[in-house]
Design an enzyme around this catalytic site. Structure first.
Site, short mmCIF file in Angstrom:
data_model
loop_
_atom_site.label_atom_id
_atom_site.label_comp_id
_atom_site.label_asym_id
_atom_site.label_seq_id
_atom_site.Cartn_x
_atom_site.Cartn_y
_atom_site.Cartn_z
N THR A 11 89.09 87.98 82.16
CA THR A 11 87.94 87.62 83.09
C THR A 11 86.64 87.97 82.24
O THR A 11 85.54 87.21 82.30
CB THR A 11 87.89 88.56 84.12
OG1 THR A 11 89.01 88.18 85.08
CG2 THR A 11 86.47 88.45 85.03
N SER A 58 95.60 87.38 81.75
CA SER A 58 96.53 88.26 81.35
C SER A 58 97.87 88.42 82.08
O SER A 58 98.77 88.84 81.76
CB SER A 58 95.79 89.70 81.25
OG SER A 58 95.56 90.37 82.52
N THR A 91 92.44 92.30 82.96
CA THR A 91 92.54 93.76 83.43
C THR A 91 93.66 93.68 84.17
O THR A 91 94.39 94.85 84.37
CB THR A 91 91.35 93.84 84.32
OG1 THR A 91 91.25 92.94 85.38
CG2 THR A 91 90.10 93.91 83.66
N ASP A 92 94.46 92.61 84.63
CA ASP A 92 95.65 92.66 85.34
C ASP A 92 96.73 93.37 84.61
O ASP A 92 97.57 94.12 85.23
CB ASP A 92 95.88 91.33 85.82
CG ASP A 92 95.22 90.85 86.88
OD1 ASP A 92 94.20 91.55 87.45
OD2 ASP A 92 95.26 89.43 87.12
#
Ligand code: ASP
Length: 320
Positions: A11, A58, A91-92
């Protein structure tokens, strides 16, 4: 200070059609030069250069990318080209990449992962400040030998402890139980504690000549569970299973029976879906300590590159 920024997407490199859109966007669309150009202040704190490793959401991270990242970072440090590394990442799965690198990078020089919860096009996007803070932490002498770090929302976390705990909020990362390592206070990195488990410079895991990792799956246990997924995993030839059990890694009689049989041939680790506390079960299985199931999976994959011996694997789970 020479800091290399390795960009992988996420992101932080995402864009939407509208400045008010924070969920309907494409991750991994901006390149590393766009990210650096958006934060000219970075150059006041370090001599930065960029490199694009991949540009993905990710959730699509692969072991191939992990191996490429680890080997590239080890190469950059071995050549003495850089003083620290920043990795921009979605971030995932950021916490999983961070823990993988925590176990496979052989240097005390700082390695810092960062990302963003809002795309670069959003009002009040968090990516630029996170990137600036990450560069400051990577350039700080205080960050040496602390293991791989995660910098998000003015907080500094250890790779082993940090986990994403919110789907949308900019305060999405927490180090549950033991807490964060420090803050970036008004632009200044300040540490309050360190992680005691082995990592980076002290790690025994080496992926230099490894091109794929052993197949380890997580099986999430729940009320009224049955043998279905364990049977499927064994049939598929997995080398290890992480069982995310209830409470202290507990599992019902049906699943326990088939896992005991599985543990005669493959390594079965009992972890917990609780999100806090260690697992202590001491029978037939490896205790997953207090690692989340997703991090236990990574440690088991790396352990299996070295040994199948149950006592050795248990030692590793106590040390890393
Ligand atoms: N889905 C995005 C990713 O992990 C989310 C983010 O970066 O915040 O790449």
């Amino acid at each position: 200070m020479k800091i290399k920024i390795l960009a992988t997407g996420g992101t932080i490199a995402g864009s939407a059609n509208s400045a008010t859109d924070t969920t309907n966007y494409a991750a991994g669309t901006l390149g590393i030069d766009d990210l650096i150009d958006a934060v000219p202040e970075i150059k006041n704190f370090a001599e930065v250069s960029g490199e694009q490793i991949c540009n993905i959401d990710s959730k699509d991270i692969t072991e191939k990318i992990w191996l490429k990242l680890a080997n590239r970072i080890n190469e950059l440090f071995a050549r003495g080209d850089v003083d620290g590394i920043v990795i921009t990442h979605g971030t995932d799965t950021l916490e999983e990449t961070a823990y993988f690198l925590n176990l496979t990078i052989h240097s005390d020089k700082p390695v810092v992962l960062t990302g963003a919860m809002r795309p670069a096009t959003a009002i009040s996007a968090d990516g630029s400040m996170n990137l600036l803070n990450a560069v400051k932490v990577a350039a700080s002498p205080d960050s040496k030998a602390k293991g791989v770090l995660v910098v998000m929302n003015d907080e500094i976390h250890a790779a082993r402890e940090v986990t994403k705990i919110h789907t949308l909020n900019v305060s999405a990362f927490k180090s549950r139980e033991f807490g964060l390592l420090g803050y970036v206070n008004n632009g200044v990195p300040e540490f309050y504690r360190t992680s005691t488990r082995k990592h980076t410079g002290n790690s025994e895991f080496n992926v230099e000549n490894i091109f794929s990792l052993p197949n380890v799956k997580i099986i999430y246990h729940h009320a009224c569970d049955d043998e279905l997924f364990v049977e499927a995993a064994i049939k598929a030839g997995v080398k290890g299973i992480i069982c995310a059990g209830t409470g202290n890694g507990s599992i019902n009689a049906n699943v326990e029976e088939i896992l005991i049989r599985a543990a005669e041939n493959i390594v079965v680790v009992r972890s917990s879906r609780c999100g806090g506390g260690s697992v202590v079960v001491n029978k037939n299985f490896i205790d997953g300590d207090n690692l989340t199931p997703q991090k236990a999976r990574i440690l088991l994959q790396l352990a299996l590159t070295k040994t199948n011996d149950r006592y050795e694997v248990q030692r590793m789970f106590k040390q890393y």
